[in-house]
Every structure is written in C-alpha cells, then in structure tokens.
Design a protein around this motif. Structure first.
Motif, PDB file in Angstrom:
ATOM      1  N   LEU A 120       0.832  -1.207   0.000  1.00 37.15           N
ATOM      2  CA  LEU A 120       0.000   0.000   0.000  1.00 37.15           C
ATOM      3  C   LEU A 120       0.864   1.253   0.000  1.00 37.15           C
ATOM      4  N   PHE A 121       0.370   2.310  -0.677  1.00 36.86           N
ATOM      5  CA  PHE A 121       1.029   3.612  -0.515  1.00 36.86           C
ATOM      6  C   PHE A 121       0.029   4.630  -0.010  1.00 36.86           C
ATOM      7  N   HIS A 122       0.566   5.669   0.634  1.00 41.79           N
ATOM      8  CA  HIS A 122      -0.276   6.566   1.415  1.00 41.79           C
ATOM      9  C   HIS A 122      -0.038   8.037   1.097  1.00 41.79           C
ATOM     10  N   SER A 123       0.828   8.314   0.116  1.00 39.65           N
ATOM     11  CA  SER A 123       1.092   9.712  -0.234  1.00 39.65           C
ATOM     12  C   SER A 123       1.521   9.775  -1.690  1.00 39.65           C
ATOM     13  N   ASP A 124       1.523  10.963  -2.246  1.00 40.75           N
ATOM     14  CA  ASP A 124       1.922  11.131  -3.650  1.00 40.75           C
ATOM     15  C   ASP A 124       3.383  10.725  -3.851  1.00 40.75           C
ATOM     16  N   SER A 125       4.231  11.134  -2.899  1.00 40.81           N
ATOM     17  CA  SER A 125       5.661  10.840  -3.074  1.00 40.81           C
ATOM     18  C   SER A 125       5.907   9.340  -2.986  1.00 40.81           C
ATOM     19  N   GLN A 126       5.139   8.689  -2.124  1.00 44.01           N
ATOM     20  CA  GLN A 126       5.318   7.241  -2.022  1.00 44.01           C
ATOM     21  C   GLN A 126       4.830   6.536  -3.288  1.00 44.01           C
ATOM     22  N   ARG A 127       3.777   7.068  -3.902  1.00 40.45           N
ATOM     23  CA  ARG A 127       3.325   6.505  -5.176  1.00 40.45           C
ATOM     24  C   ARG A 127       4.419   6.636  -6.230  1.00 40.45           C
ATOM     25  N   ASP A 128       5.069   7.809  -6.280  1.00 44.35           N
ATOM     26  CA  ASP A 128       6.145   8.001  -7.252  1.00 44.35           C
ATOM     27  C   ASP A 128       7.259   6.974  -7.040  1.00 44.35           C
ATOM     28  N   ASP A 151      -9.595   1.074  -7.386  1.00 43.42           N
ATOM     29  CA  ASP A 151      -9.409  -0.353  -7.670  1.00 43.42           C
ATOM     30  C   ASP A 151      -9.426  -1.157  -6.376  1.00 43.42           C
ATOM     31  N   LEU A 152      -8.695  -0.635  -5.385  1.00 43.07           N
ATOM     32  CA  LEU A 152      -8.553  -1.385  -4.136  1.00 43.07           C
ATOM     33  C   LEU A 152      -9.868  -1.426  -3.360  1.00 43.07           C
ATOM     34  N   ARG A 153     -10.641  -0.350  -3.448  1.00 37.91           N
ATOM     35  CA  ARG A 153     -11.936  -0.344  -2.740  1.00 37.91           C
ATOM     36  C   ARG A 153     -12.823  -1.474  -3.247  1.00 37.91           C
ATOM     37  N   ARG A 154     -12.742  -1.751  -4.542  1.00 34.94           N
ATOM     38  CA  ARG A 154     -13.530  -2.852  -5.094  1.00 34.94           C
ATOM     39  C   ARG A 154     -12.993  -4.202  -4.625  1.00 34.94           C
ATOM     40  N   GLU A 155     -11.651  -4.325  -4.623  1.00 31.66           N
ATOM     41  CA  GLU A 155     -11.043  -5.629  -4.373  1.00 31.66           C
ATOM     42  C   GLU A 155     -10.908  -5.934  -2.879  1.00 31.66           C
ATOM     43  N   LEU A 156     -10.580  -4.919  -2.087  1.00 36.45           N
ATOM     44  CA  LEU A 156     -10.298  -5.126  -0.663  1.00 36.45           C
ATOM     45  C   LEU A 156     -11.076  -4.089   0.161  1.00 36.45           C
ATOM     46  N   PRO A 157     -12.374  -4.224   0.229  1.00 35.89           N
ATOM     47  CA  PRO A 157     -13.206  -3.171   0.827  1.00 35.89           C
ATOM     48  C   PRO A 157     -12.982  -2.984   2.323  1.00 35.89           C
ATOM     49  N   PHE A 158     -12.314  -3.935   2.968  1.00 33.85           N
ATOM     50  CA  PHE A 158     -12.147  -3.859   4.418  1.00 33.85           C
ATOM     51  C   PHE A 158     -10.995  -2.962   4.851  1.00 33.85           C
ATOM     52  N   LEU A 159     -10.182  -2.474   3.896  1.00 30.60           N
ATOM     53  CA  LEU A 159      -9.058  -1.616   4.285  1.00 30.60           C
ATOM     54  C   LEU A 159      -9.574  -0.257   4.762  1.00 30.60           C
ATOM     55  N   ASP A 160      -8.797   0.389   5.640  1.00 27.75           N
ATOM     56  CA  ASP A 160      -9.199   1.682   6.202  1.00 27.75           C
ATOM     57  C   ASP A 160      -8.718   2.808   5.270  1.00 27.75           C
ATOM     58  N   PHE A 161      -9.460   2.985   4.160  1.00 29.18           N
ATOM     59  CA  PHE A 161      -9.022   3.937   3.130  1.00 29.18           C
ATOM     60  C   PHE A 161      -8.975   5.366   3.646  1.00 29.18           C
ATOM     61  N   ASP A 162      -9.878   5.728   4.534  1.00 27.27           N
ATOM     62  CA  ASP A 162      -9.990   7.127   4.965  1.00 27.27           C
ATOM     63  C   ASP A 162      -9.367   7.353   6.330  1.00 27.27           C
ATOM     64  N   ASN A 163      -8.377   6.527   6.663  1.00 32.87           N
ATOM     65  CA  ASN A 163      -7.618   6.727   7.892  1.00 32.87           C
ATOM     66  C   ASN A 163      -7.145   8.178   7.947  1.00 32.87           C
ATOM     67  N   ALA A 164      -7.386   8.853   9.074  1.00 25.40           N
ATOM     68  CA  ALA A 164      -7.128  10.290   9.155  1.00 25.40           C
ATOM     69  C   ALA A 164      -5.645  10.609   8.981  1.00 25.40           C
ATOM     70  N   ARG A 165      -4.777   9.740   9.500  1.00 24.21           N
ATOM     71  CA  ARG A 165      -3.342  10.040   9.451  1.00 24.21           C
ATOM     72  C   ARG A 165      -2.689   9.483   8.193  1.00 24.21           C
ATOM     73  N   PHE A 166      -3.047   8.252   7.837  1.00 21.08           N
ATOM     74  CA  PHE A 166      -2.403   7.593   6.694  1.00 21.08           C
ATOM     75  C   PHE A 166      -3.454   7.041   5.730  1.00 21.08           C
ATOM     76  N   PRO A 167      -4.156   7.905   5.025  1.00 18.81           N
ATOM     77  CA  PRO A 167      -5.161   7.420   4.070  1.00 18.81           C
ATOM     78  C   PRO A 167      -4.495   6.561   2.991  1.00 18.81           C
ATOM     79  N   ILE A 168      -5.223   5.553   2.507  1.00 16.89           N
ATOM     80  CA  ILE A 168      -4.666   4.665   1.479  1.00 16.89           C
ATOM     81  C   ILE A 168      -4.943   5.264   0.108  1.00 16.89           C
ATOM     82  N   LYS A 169      -3.878   5.583  -0.624  1.00 13.86           N
ATOM     83  CA  LYS A 169      -3.997   6.230  -1.934  1.00 13.86           C
ATOM     84  C   LYS A 169      -3.913   5.230  -3.081  1.00 13.86           C
ATOM     85  N   GLY A 170      -3.518   3.999  -2.778  1.00 12.29           N
ATOM     86  CA  GLY A 170      -3.379   2.994  -3.824  1.00 12.29           C
ATOM     87  C   GLY A 170      -2.365   1.959  -3.397  1.00 12.29           C
TER      88      GLY A 170
END
Lengths: 416, 95
Positions: A120-128, A151-170
């Motif tokens: 998982l990545f959680h920021s733009d720089s980490q995606r790069d 994509d991940l929301r469809r495949e793994l809906p149980f992840l905490d995508f909107d985590n306040a500190r470390f949202p999942i970006k992909g």
C-alpha cells in the motif's frame, strides 16, 4: 518413492501404511567433497542443486539441531520479487521463477500459492517511489501493477481507506507473489537431496574449522572430525558465531524478528498486504490464521524471542490499515534470529580462506530467496565463480564502496 | 527490558534508541597511515557475540544521555549501565 495423485489414492485405500521416511539418518563419513554447514532452507537447497544441477558427488549437510528448525520454520512464508536495485532484483526474480516450478522440480507439495502481494502507498511521493520500483521490477522480467484507491476499494473493501493520518492512496501489486508452506520447502529439498545421495547429518554441531596456511580442509564436529574439499557455511542468524571459529569478523549483527498468528478465521484476506508507513505485513494461512509481522526488535540478540514494545507496534500497524484485525485473537507469537547486514543485503561469496565459503546476511528476507540462494551458492561451490545473478553479494563490497542499500539507511543494521 | 539509568533510575527500554556495539566510541585516528582500513573495520565489522555485549543506547525520549549498557544477548539480562561519557573519559577521550 515418487509422489503422485495415484500414490495418494492407493495409499488411502491401504490405510496409509506404505509411506516411508523421506530421508536417511546416516553417520558422517570421514570425508566429503562438499560439506554444507546448516540444514536450513538455504543449506538444503544448496545441497539439492549441487547434486541435481551441478552433478557434484559426496555432499554432506551438517545440522546442529534438526533440519528446518531455524528460520525456515519461523518466517511469515511470503515470496515476492519486488526489489529495486540492480544487484538485488534480478536475483529475487530468479528466485520467484524457481518458486513457480519448485513443486514439479522436487516432486513435493510445498503449497506454493501465488495469491499476490500488495504494497500500500499513502502519499503522492510514495506513489512516485512505487512507480519507480514497478519499472525496476518489470525491467528484470517481473510483473508489477499499480492499483488506484478505487481499484482497491472494489477488491479489498475492508481496508481503512480514509484513515485520518495515513489514508490509502493505492498500491503496488505483484500478482505472482504469494506464500509457500515454509516447512515443506525444507522437507522437499531434504528429500530431493537425500534421493541424490546427499548425507543429511542432524544433531551434529560444528565446533571448529581445520585451517592451515590459509586453506580449510575440514571441520571438527560433535560427531568427530570430517574432511572436506570445500566447506560451505550457511547458517544465517548465527553466522557471526560460526565464522568467528574461523577467525572471520562479519559486517553483520544478529537481531530478533517476531511473527504472530491469530486463531483460525474464515477466508478474509485474498493475498499478502503490507502497510506503507509503519512496518506491517499480513497474509492468511490455509488453516485460516492471520499470519503477520513487523519490524525487528532493534537490538543485538541471540534469544529467539522479542519484547512487548514491538508487539504493540505491530498491532498498531495492523489496526491502521485493517481495523477488523482488532476482532481477532492472537494465538501464538515467536521470534527468529536475523543476520542483519550493514546494507540490508546478503552475501554469497568465497572467503579469504581457500576452501571456505560463506552464505548469510539475509536480514529478514531469507525465505523468499531460498531457491535462488541455493542455486547461486551451488553455482559458486561447483564452479568457483559467482552465478550471474549473484555477483553483487560480495563480502568485500563495503571496503570497495559497492553497497546494495535498498533503503539508503547506511551502516545501521537495525534500520534495514 | 528495563534499563537502570545512572541518573534517572529504572526506565523502559522503549524510551531509548539503539545504536550498537560500544566499540563505536573508539573512533580510529583519521590521520593514521592505515586510516582507510581502520574506518572500514570501525564502520562495518562487528564481533556480534552471543553472551555479554557492551552497547550504546540513547535516551531519546528522556534526558538524551548516551549510555553504555552491558547486556547478555542470550538472556536479555542487563548487568551494568554507565554514562557513555564516563566510559569515553576512561578510555582516554577528552570528552
């Protein structure tokens, strides 16, 4: 005995009374062409490939305890080839390819399951950074696939995508990654080696090396002296202790890595998932337990157990990406010893002592490397030149300035 | 693990960060003719013993003191804790 579906069927009909032990328990001979010290995954794989691929006769594997009693039975069973640097990635991709054909190769059910690994990545720089890694992976022939948060929301809906500190970006998928039944890897290699005449000698601790005028001619053991043309040390976790008997200091510290498993649950995790901010990786075993781990404890140790601060840290990592994990009860935890090297990368090399070879420094990445480590070490032992995919794993690379530092942490083993 | 800090008393090891073998106090002489070899060994090679080990811990979430902790790597038992400064002075360093 060759295993097959027919064999399982006929054995089932006759009460499973025809199965035999799959390796002998021989006494050591006075002399061998090659002695491998360490009956773990890497040592047994080395013996197997030496006999099978390189046709070397008269090989012994010496194991202090029983085979597979070290880290091959203590890891979190993940296999992947998602490295970045040129010295590493082709080697791990070679390992991945060997995993893919392993069961057919050694005729043993190692339960290789390419259920995918997702970082998982959680920021733009980490995606790069992950895009760059994905490109490096594809250049080596590995597969890599970037997934968006949608994509991940469809495949793994149980992840905490909107985590306040470390949202999942992909995330970065390697679909060919997955898990392998770790003990079966040791047993499969042991059986394959034994079938080809390798003596696997258990409860035989090496107490010293016979070294004269810079040449190693054999070892002293608790079962007597054994002569050898080549002595191959393969004891990651205890490398410093064994190599100290040959007077060699290593760029290695021993650390403990803890792992955890929960009670058995119904299938919830399709593959391996890793957290991009803390250090947390989790998969679900075929028995249903969630198998997970995090960072090493961070101090030198030879105790195969860790301390509570890391347990808390790992649990927090799990809760950060997957709050449902908080409902599961922890069943067991354990620790294994890691050779933490000064740049986070391993060694497969000759030493300055003729006839003495060294394989170690696997940090906490040794399991996935097992087949390639065995193949490359066997190549080095048989031909005295490194395998093309293991030319960077030299012992003198720190002196020459050719570090393979994936994380860029410098000579601080507990940060790799 | 509980580290008995010489100034603050017993503290949880989680308040500390770990650097490694206390021989890192003995920095080689950069002007020596074999300084390159000396620094290679200093920076990269370790004894990594099983048993008694003297090591540097930094009280990051406390008084920021560097300590030399003598600890058994087989049992995690801590037998001695000193201020790294005291150890360095004893080794002949000027601070």
């Amino acid at each position: 005995m060759r295993y097959s579906a027919l064999k399982v069927f006929t054995q089932g009909l006759t009460g499973n009374k025809g199965w035999k032990p799959v390796w002998r328990e021989p006494d050591p001979k006075p002399q061998y062409n090659v002695i491998i010290i360490g009956g773990g995954g890497h040592g047994l794989a080395t013996a197997y490939y030496l006999a099978k691929e390189f046709g070397i006769q008269s090989i012994a594997v010496l194991e202090k305890g029983w085979i597979g009693s070290g880290n091959i039975g203590r890891n979190t069973t993940i296999v992947r080839s998602n490295y970045l640097l040129p010295g590493n990635q082709p080697f791990y991709e070679m390992s991945m390819k060997l995993w893919e054909n392993l069961e057919q190769d050694f005729n043993y059910n190692a339960m290789v399951s390419q259920r995918s690994i997702l970082n998982l990545f959680h920021s733009d720089s980490q995606r790069d950074a992950f895009v760059r890694r994905a490109n490096a992976m594809m250049l080596s022939g590995a597969d890599a696939e970037l997934a968006s948060a949608e994509d991940l929301r469809r495949e793994l809906p149980f992840l905490d995508f909107d985590n306040a500190r470390f949202p999942i970006k992909g995330g970065l998928f390697q679909r060919r990654g997955g898990t392998v039944r770790h003990d079966a890897v040791a047993w499969g290699y042991a059986r394959g080696a034994d079938l080809r005449g390798v003596d696997i000698i258990q409860n035989c601790e090496v107490t010293g090396f016979d070294i004269k005028d810079g040449v190693c001619t054999g070892v002293q053991t608790t079962k007597g002296a054994i002569k050898a043309g080549k002595v191959a040390v393969c004891v990651a976790g205890s490398s410093s202790r064994v190599m100290a008997k040959a007077g060699i200091r290593l760029p290695i510290e021993s650390h403990v890595l803890q792992a955890f498993v929960t009670e058995g649950l119904k299938p919830v995790l399709p593959g391996v998932i890793t957290f991009g901010v803390g250090h947390f990786y989790v998969s679900q075993s075929d028995k249903g337990g969630l198998v997970f781990g995090g960072n090493i404890d961070g101090y030198n140790t030879y105790a195969q157990r860790g301390n509570l601060p890391v347990v808390e840290d790992v649990a927090e990592g799990g809760m950060a990406i997957m709050p449902m994990i908080g409902r599961a009860r922890l069943l067991r935890s354990w620790g294994g010893l890691m050779d933490m090297s000064m740049d986070g990368s391993p060694f497969i090399d000759k030493t300055h002592i003729s006839g003495l070879y060294f394989n170690g420094g696997w940090c906490y990445g040794g399991f996935k490397a097992t087949p390639a480590s065995g193949m490359c070490y066997a190549h080095l032992l048989a031909r005295d030149v490194p395998h093309p995919h293991a030319t960077a794993f030299r012992l003198d690379r720190f002196k020459r300035g050719y570090l393979i530092d994936e994380k860029g942490q410098g000579a601080q083993p507990n940060l790799h | 693990m509980i580290i008995d800090h010489p100034l603050l008393g017993p503290r949880d090891a989680a308040e500390f960060t770990y650097l490694g073998d206390a021989t890192l106090i003995n920095r080689p002489d950069p002007a020596a003719p074999d300084a390159a070899d000396g620094f290679y060994e200093y920076l990269y090679l370790r004894d990594n013993p099983a048993g008694e080990h003297n090591e540097l811990w930094y009280h990051e979430q406390g008084d920021r003191a560097w300590l030399v902790v003598s600890r058994n790597t087989l049992t995690h038992e801590i037998t001695k804790v000193e201020l790294a400064r005291d150890v360095a002075l004893r080794l002949g360093r000027d601070r």
